[in-house]
Design an enzyme around this catalytic site. Structure first.
Site, PDB file in Angstrom:
ATOM      1  N   SER A 159       1.110   4.023  -2.998  1.00  0.00           N
ATOM      2  CA  SER A 159       0.771   5.421  -2.740  1.00  0.00           C
ATOM      3  C   SER A 159       1.913   6.350  -3.121  1.00  0.00           C
ATOM      4  O   SER A 159       1.696   7.415  -3.707  1.00  0.00           O
ATOM      5  CB  SER A 159       0.395   5.618  -1.264  1.00  0.00           C
ATOM      6  OG  SER A 159       1.515   5.477  -0.406  1.00  0.00           O
ATOM      7  N   GLY A 168       0.821  -1.210   0.000  1.00  0.00           N
ATOM      8  CA  GLY A 168       0.000   0.000   0.000  1.00  0.00           C
ATOM      9  C   GLY A 168       0.854   1.259   0.000  1.00  0.00           C
ATOM     10  O   GLY A 168       0.592   2.215  -0.738  1.00  0.00           O
ATOM     11  N   TYR A 169       1.883   1.243   0.821  1.00  0.00           N
ATOM     12  CA  TYR A 169       2.791   2.388   0.898  1.00  0.00           C
ATOM     13  C   TYR A 169       3.493   2.599  -0.440  1.00  0.00           C
ATOM     14  O   TYR A 169       3.566   3.725  -0.950  1.00  0.00           O
ATOM     15  CB  TYR A 169       3.807   2.158   2.011  1.00  0.00           C
ATOM     16  CG  TYR A 169       4.770   3.299   2.233  1.00  0.00           C
ATOM     17  CD1 TYR A 169       4.404   4.389   3.023  1.00  0.00           C
ATOM     18  CD2 TYR A 169       6.035   3.283   1.668  1.00  0.00           C
ATOM     19  CE1 TYR A 169       5.280   5.442   3.235  1.00  0.00           C
ATOM     20  CE2 TYR A 169       6.922   4.329   1.879  1.00  0.00           C
ATOM     21  CZ  TYR A 169       6.542   5.402   2.663  1.00  0.00           C
ATOM     22  OH  TYR A 169       7.417   6.444   2.870  1.00  0.00           O
ATOM     23  N   ALA A 170       4.018   1.509  -1.030  1.00  0.00           N
ATOM     24  CA  ALA A 170       4.708   1.618  -2.315  1.00  0.00           C
ATOM     25  C   ALA A 170       3.772   2.142  -3.398  1.00  0.00           C
ATOM     26  O   ALA A 170       4.155   2.998  -4.211  1.00  0.00           O
ATOM     27  CB  ALA A 170       5.283   0.266  -2.713  1.00  0.00           C
TER      28      ALA A 170
END
Length: 255
Positions: free
Chosen positions: A163, A159-161
């Site tokens: 975003s 999810g972080y990557a």
């Protein structure tokens, strides 16, 4: 050198995620360069915070807002109040973000939704709404805190990557539309920095050693390493810089 290029006296800078780590250092750097500060964080005290005291000690003004940027209704309510009380914002630093770790095959919907709401949705909405005003007056600086995972995939943080990869494209998309209107949009991509977000990595002996072995500078970064890059991108010195992601990574991406 003409140091006035970096002078932010008379400017108003809004920084999200201002209460600790990189965001706190960005605020102090901007205030040291002369800017008055609007600080935003979900946990920010409305008066008497450490960051407020540091800014005021530098002779600058500080206005605090506590806002849940990841909740859409609360975000719009905050923007309405913000613009009623602050008709001019010269600099927007979209720094607030979060990271949630779990392997992709086990990464739940709520992790994904939470991370994208704060890391991507809120920065876009803030940039759009504040950017409109900057376009009207023909000037403004917008800075997004991106990541090395704007370029790479990472491990256990899908999810972080996603975003941060999208955020780097958003920087370019906005820059393409707004550079001709006097609004500079750029990003800063931190490397491996000693903050709360990297505590799990620093506490993992194998991962920490692997990371350190690739950093040419030979150290983890510190929040204070972001003062200069932020002031540069917020200043007249960066008037012809647009759509760029500036890596502050001790040489990681060059390795």
């Amino acid at each position: 050198m003409n140091t006035n290029l970096f002078n932010l006296s008379g400017k108003v800078a809004l920084v999200t995620g201002c209460n600790k780590g990189i965001g706190k250092a960005m605020v102090i750097g901007l205030a040291e360069a002369g800017a008055d500060i609007i600080g935003v964080s979900g946990s920010l005290e409305l008066s008497g915070s450490d960051i407020e005291n540091k800014v005021v000690a530098l002779g600058r003004k500080f206005k605090a807002y506590a806002a849940n940027l990841s909740e859409r209704e609360a975000l719009y309510a905050f923007i309405k109040k913000l613009q009623e009380e602050n008709p001019v914002i010269d600099i927007l630093v979209n720094n607030a973000g979060t990271i949630m770790r779990k392997p992709a095959a086990e990464h739940p919907d709520d992790y994904w939704d939470t991370v994208l709401a704060l890391n991507l949705d809120a920065p876009f909405i803030l940039a759009r709404e504040i950017g409109k005003k900057m376009i009207e007056k023909g000037s403004g600086k917008i800075i997004f805190t991106c990541s090395l995972l704007s370029f790479q995939g990472g491990i256990n943080v899908p999810g972080y990557a996603a975003s941060k990869g999208a955020l780097s494209s958003l920087v370019k998309a906005l820059a393409n539309e707004w550079a001709s209107k006097g609004v500079n949009v750029n990003g800063i991509a931190p490397g491996y920095i000693a903050t709360d977000n990297t505590e799990a990595l620093r506490n993992d002996p194998d991962r920490s050693a692997s990371i350190m072995s690739r950093i040419p500078a030979g150290r983890w970064g510190e929040p204070e390493d972001f003062k200069g890059p932020t002031v540069f991108l917020a200043s007249k010195a960066a008037d012809y810089v647009s759509g760029t992601i500036l890596t502050v990574d001790g040489g990681w991406m060059g390795r």
